[in-house]
Design an enzyme around this catalytic site. Sequence first.
Site, PDB file in Angstrom:
ATOM      1  N   CYS A  15       0.843  -1.196   0.000  1.00  0.00           N
ATOM      2  CA  CYS A  15       0.000   0.000   0.000  1.00  0.00           C
ATOM      3  C   CYS A  15       0.875   1.241   0.000  1.00  0.00           C
ATOM      4  CB  CYS A  15      -0.941   0.009   1.205  1.00  0.00           C
ATOM      5  SG  CYS A  15      -0.093   0.260   2.777  1.00  0.00           S
ATOM      6  N   ASP A 425       6.551  24.768 -35.346  1.00  0.00           N
ATOM      7  CA  ASP A 425       7.583  25.163 -36.298  1.00  0.00           C
ATOM      8  C   ASP A 425       7.088  24.759 -37.690  1.00  0.00           C
ATOM      9  OD1 ASP A 425      10.177  25.721 -37.453  1.00  0.00           O
ATOM     10  OD2 ASP A 425      10.469  23.549 -37.470  1.00  0.00           O
TER      11      ASP A 425
END
Length: 740
Positions: A15, A425
């Site tokens: 856990c 670009d």
Amino acid sequence: MNGKKIDLPVIGMSCAHCAATVEKTLVRDVPGVSSAVVNLATESVAVTFDERTTSPQAMADAVARAGFKLVLPSLDDVETNARRQNERRIRRELLVGIVFALPLLVLSMGSDFGLLGGLSHAPWLGWIYLTLATPVQFITGASFYIGAYRAVRNRALDMDVLVALGSTVAYVYSLVLLVTPGHEHLYFETSAMIVVLIKVGKMLEARSRAVAARSIKSLLDSAPDTASVIGPDGQERPIAVAALSVGDLVMVRPGEKVPVDGTVVSGASAVDESMVTGEPIPVDKVPGDIVFGGTMNAEGLLTVRATGVGADSLLARIGAMVARAQASKAPIQRFADRVAAVFVPVILVTAAVTFTFWMLWTDGDIQLAVMRSIAVLVIACPCAMGLATPMAVMVGMGRGARGGILFRDAATMEMLHKVTAIAFDKTGTLTQGRPEIAAWVSTPGWEQTGLELAAGAESGSGHPLAQAVVRYARSLDVSVPPPSDFQATPGIGVRATVSEHAVQVGNPRRLDGIAIPDWMADRMHGLESMGHSVLAVLVDGETVGLFFLADQLRPTAVGAVAEMREMGLNLSMLTGDNASAAARVAAAAGIAVHQSGMMPADKEAAIAELQQGGHRVAMVGDGINDTPALARADIGIAPGAGAAAAIETADVTLVGSDLTLVARAVKLSRATIRKIRQNLFWAFFFNVLCVPIAAGVFHGVEWMPAMLRDLNPMLAATAMAFSDIIVIGNSLRLNHVRLP
């Protein structure tokens, strides 16, 4: 500190508290460790340490003292063996639990419903219950006791404490009743079933984790083990892929997998690259093209020169990048970690308050008070909270890797879903990055001959414009005769003798003695204004034609841009090219906002301006000149075919240059964050709802089902065990989320 990084498997965590214990142990108890980040989903820890001060063995010793096992690197598959041993142990313990708990449950329920006749009240029946419950409690439940002891010793209470305490209270309470004359009911079946049901949940959880991890492992295992290498003598011989070296020539036959990253030397074929790009359509390969290890050669015979072997192969780099990313923590996980840190102490207090309340409310009904407090202890498990984020991140990263999208870390995955603007670009990103012939215009009678002579002259040049002419001629099956007396003048063009003709190809404004017909000049001015480059062709001093060249859009650009617009993203294009070329490409792609003539610093400033306007910005670029903008953006995205500097700077790397991957990355990020939020909601909702039910707040509400008004601890154990499975199963659904 030199900051060496290493990822190591951890055995024994169950856990979020276990994960926190491992992290604290490494940082607190091992000198030289600067950071440790546990990924509960992959059961591993990423450690940054000074190798001059400490070693992996020192880390393993410290983690062992905390009650866990750190698996150190080895030539043998130690991790697999350790996990198999752990799974076999769990199966053995579960088998013991089932063998003893099932008859115990049958006898107990039979007694409660009067199915055992006079035996239901036999004084020795309780001792049978004790005999059956004890192996379950102390063999099947041994791991819970060990874990609880470890947690208490490390001052980090976890789910093992809740399970051990809840089952032990039921067991001890029943034992006290057994030796007390006049008892009415024993709860040995409750303690036994709590242990067995939670152990079943842990087994299902482990298998679900294995399913989540298997997708990346299958990707990395897709490359073949052997390759057919062509030796210096020209003979083929099979060798292990691990023994290949850069420069080796490898033969790949139809139907075989490409064993190594490389460049095609000879042959032509179609290669199925779906396992790394996600695209189902095979890609044509000819000499000079790049191929990746693990892809499938569909048709022709290929000879490949190895360029990337071992850790330098694409699959190895994907594996390393995904492993690092899966081991990282998303910022959203910090909230769950903080809650989990105080959760178990709060539940222990709640159980104590529940016991006290029902003792006072019922004037000392200890049986009811004990059952209520046990239900509270058992139903509250922080595992779901601990798994909510890392499990979704692990599955999301794996889904992305299989589709050609590589995230740098979990924080990138989380940030990408917040992006509101994307800047592109132009050259090499929206466009293919190399000029192609858009049109060939010739005077009557020179349509084919002029193209043939021009291609012959340009075949002697390596200039991108010259190569575009040659490719264009060959695409039309026009012969390319060899040139003689070849001469290239930078900035002007080439001249050569081809098929006994004096041929010149070059800049129409700089070629000597050129005269262009008026109709041809009008066409030239019109296309130049749209951003096309122009080459004039002169044969024996006469202008016979013009080539118009342009950097063409990538085939997927228009569709990808349209999809991103539909997703509500603000799109723009930033380029260093001239205004005409920028306008042409932006209009063709469907991008309304564009800026041209930009230096690298200008692109960075444009990104900053978008951010100042309130946008979260992603920059997509492939060149060295894009790196400042990629670094400035909230998320930098680089196509895998781009410059190394761009890829190193980017947060997301795309395998290949398919722009639809940008939209897929955003959609995958949104889907993953949605799953994380669903998981966290479920984990918190489950506990907020079920803990009060277990405490008995609805005891007097007549219209509610009896099972909710008085929650049996066995039902609480079942609900807790499967809450983890729900979180894991929800995360696994990311494998089926539809992406564009």
